[in-house]
Scaffold this active site. Sequence first.
Site, PDB file in Angstrom:
ATOM      1  N   HIS A  18      84.999  37.960  49.866  1.00  0.00           N
ATOM      2  CA  HIS A  18      85.511  38.971  48.949  1.00  0.00           C
ATOM      3  C   HIS A  18      84.353  39.826  48.445  1.00  0.00           C
ATOM      4  O   HIS A  18      83.315  39.317  48.080  1.00  0.00           O
ATOM      5  CB  HIS A  18      86.198  38.275  47.773  1.00  0.00           C
ATOM      6  N   HIS A  59      80.841  48.454  42.764  1.00  0.00           N
ATOM      7  CA  HIS A  59      81.712  47.487  42.125  1.00  0.00           C
ATOM      8  C   HIS A  59      82.140  47.982  40.756  1.00  0.00           C
ATOM      9  O   HIS A  59      81.315  48.067  39.849  1.00  0.00           O
ATOM     10  CB  HIS A  59      81.029  46.127  41.995  1.00  0.00           C
TER      11      HIS A  59
END
Length: 393
Positions: free
Chosen positions: A138, A182
């Site tokens: 992930h 992110h």
Amino acid sequence: MIISLLWVAGLTAGQSSSPIPSSQPRSQSSSVVTLSGSQITLTRDYLPDVTLPSFFQGSTIATSFRPSPSGSIRPGNSTTSSRASATEDPVTNIGADNTSTATTTKTAPARPSNTQACNNYPEFCTRKYSNITEVAAHNSPFTRQNNAARNQEYPVTQQLDDGIRVLQAQAHYVNGSLYFCHTSCDLLNEGPVEDYLRQVVAWIKTHPFDVVTILFGNYNWADKDSDGNSLVTSVDFDVAVRSSGLIDYIYQPPNTAMTIDDWPTLGEMILSQKRVVTFIDYGFDTINVPYMLWQYYNVWETPFSPTDIDFPCTIGRPEGISDEQAKKMMYVANHNLNAEIAIGGTSLLVPNLAQINQTNAVSGRGSLGLMAMECAGKFLVHTLVYVRQSNRC
Ligand SMILES: *[C@@H]1O[C@H](CO)[C@@H](O)[C@H](O)[C@H]1NC(C)=O
Ligand SMILES: *[C@@H]1O[C@H](CO)[C@@H](O)[C@H](O)[C@H]1NC(C)=O
Ligand SMILES: *[C@@H]1O[C@H](CO)[C@@H](O)[C@H](O)[C@H]1NC(C)=O
Ligand SMILES: *[C@@H]1O[C@H](CO)[C@@H](O)[C@H](O)[C@H]1NC(C)=O
Ligand SMILES: *[C@@H]1O[C@H](CO)[C@@H](O)[C@H](O)[C@H]1NC(C)=O
């Protein structure tokens, strides 16, 4: 080693546009949460609901194909299809020392047995791509040391060396191109998507017997122009796929909605050297980029950000599909354990790092292995991916 993470920041992974050709309403809400005592400001976005259009059924061409302006191959064209080699025997051919001649080995002597491993296992060579369970990373690119938003301990080359065969990450569209960031590029920017893909290409080049899957997350799925058209779609990801050289290895599926029966075997993909499969979570455009499939036509997933240590194998997105329908699709098991905490009346999920070793274990309560067994038992198919995250401890 591999394991869980900063799932908090991961909450925004997988945002995407609503490419669904229907008027299904979708819900979305977000709130900004600041954890006192830390520097981290976290944006909690809820993933949009996904409901498949009513005309959806597996194995249909959900969108009519046209050749892309950049010259993508047409699906189903036997001159380029990986199916071209399907009539040959992958078991005997796959053992050829020189893979570039493997597709033309009609005159090569048959081999008594196959010893060449496909994705590390000889028995996978004859298994369909859809009938193999792989471990996924992930948010694979987010590895920067000492950054609060990193998810993985090791860079992508090491992840692949360690056996990861499915890579996932969210990309942000900034200044005219895609970056792996992110939550925000201010928090963690790992650089252009193209640069990351170059590392993947370098690995793929030197590992001719491996099939790799990439799940692209389109963070800018909701961005629209004044006419309501999506601004960031798979067309933008296609740019990086081409410039990095990944395009040379891309497998072109014959349908936009593949059932488990439609996929070739790993051996067939390896023989054709078209051994990279790509999906995008939202913002697909299979008219212009026919190879990049919409995840939810092909892969369902268990609930996102689970807090239940027993990880029940139930259907999260897309909503409303039956178990029977689900059995014809691949699936992703979101296997990361979160803890729910309340701050100022807002509930927030954070990774449960205390349980990380148990979560990533092969067996035992709450383990990755146990979830894999449960899903396989319930849905029969042993499929695509189990998501693990990196141990930040
Ligand atoms: C396959 O490619 C050839 C040459 O480009 C083209 O003439 C033909 O129509 C294509 N077939 C299909 C099924 O797309
Ligand atoms: C495979 O064969 C081709 C054609 O004979 C040759 O050019 C290539 O260098 C060979 N590759 C390897 C890895 O031996
Ligand atoms: C998956 O592979 C196993 C082992 O080869 C085989 O027994 C099973 O029939 C396959 N399932 C499907 C749906 O292809
Ligand atoms: C985008 O451009 C601005 C202005 O030049 C710059 O400050 C910013 O760092 C750029 N963002 C990225 C992700 O490169
Ligand atoms: C997980 O296991 C590793 C290796 O045994 C150990 O070093 C680490 O402290 C463990 N982490 C947790 C959170 O228990």
